[in-house]
Design an enzyme around this catalytic site. Sequence first.
Site, PDB file in Angstrom:
ATOM      1  N   CYS A  87      -3.025   8.002 -10.858  1.00 53.87           N
ATOM      2  CA  CYS A  87      -2.793   6.670 -10.283  1.00 53.87           C
ATOM      3  C   CYS A  87      -3.577   6.393  -9.013  1.00 53.87           C
ATOM      4  O   CYS A  87      -4.181   5.316  -8.880  1.00 53.87           O
ATOM      5  CB  CYS A  87      -1.301   6.449 -10.043  1.00 53.87           C
ATOM      6  N   HIS A 126       3.746   6.759  -6.212  1.00 50.05           N
ATOM      7  CA  HIS A 126       2.822   6.119  -7.151  1.00 50.05           C
ATOM      8  C   HIS A 126       2.125   4.933  -6.493  1.00 50.05           C
ATOM      9  O   HIS A 126       2.758   4.157  -5.783  1.00 50.05           O
ATOM     10  CB  HIS A 126       3.599   5.653  -8.391  1.00 50.05           C
ATOM     11  N   ASP A 141      -1.691  -2.360 -13.099  1.00 48.68           N
ATOM     12  CA  ASP A 141      -1.615  -0.906 -12.961  1.00 48.68           C
ATOM     13  C   ASP A 141      -2.434  -0.253 -14.074  1.00 48.68           C
ATOM     14  O   ASP A 141      -2.051  -0.302 -15.243  1.00 48.68           O
ATOM     15  CB  ASP A 141      -0.157  -0.456 -13.039  1.00 48.68           C
TER      16      ASP A 141
END
Length: 298
Positions: A87, A126, A141
Amino acid sequence: MQAATVSHSSHESTRWEASPFDLEAYLERIGYRGALTPSRETLRALQRAHLAAVPFENLDIVTGGEIRLDLANLEDKLVRRRRGGYCHEQNLLFATVLDRLGFQVMGRGARMLVGEPAHQITAVAHTLLVVRVAGRDWLVDVGVGYVGPREPVPIEAGVEVRHGRWEYRLERSPIGLWLLRHRRHDGWFNIYQFGDAPYYRADAENHNYHVSHHPDSPFVRRIVAQHNGATERLGLTDLELTVVRPGASPERRELEVAELPDVLRESFGLTLSSEQEGNLLRRAETLAEVSSGERRDV
């Protein structure tokens, strides 16, 4: 596609690194030849193209390397060497691309749930993005593995969206945060929750160090590679390969150690250096020995 001069835009953001960046090389990496105007349609098309081309993976960690988040290293790894990342890497790179194209991009930090109940308090670990287009905020995302949305999700309570045959829902959690959920074959699955507080590169750097070094981190303990496909999603965890299709139960297969390099190359588009491949195979052999010993003890 518009002229590549946008890669040298004078637009700068206080949130994203202003170092030189080869936008043309990135667009070639993801196979994108569409419009570059900062619109919802461009945002959607870029996200889908990025997910099709760039896998989620932690292989540098498990082969003895380091995860670095400065733009030069991200560009070298994910663009030039055609690798993937997790991420912090993927969303920082994608944010930089969007920022250069004129999108208003804001970082957010999320608390991963991965199926846990929404009242569960987990640490912020995250990195995700919020992109404002035409006065509306969208959750974007590209770095949450094979459970993540393939397109922008409007940030509105109770909204449900379909990305092809994949379904997502955004609602308010019991602790007052935004809760992202994904409909699986067995019902709604909690992915993560996040608030509205600003989140900066320094936050991502801090969380990146923790998840890439802490002995309890899944990215330190496990071999991970995932691909978020339009009709099929793939997940590799250690020596288990999982295939997920919309509305269907996951299909799982145990790999032999020797299969690992070919599976990474053919299913995930990942080619490692000979040194990394050797380190990975040694790691996998250890995992196989441990698994075999556990089966004998049962």
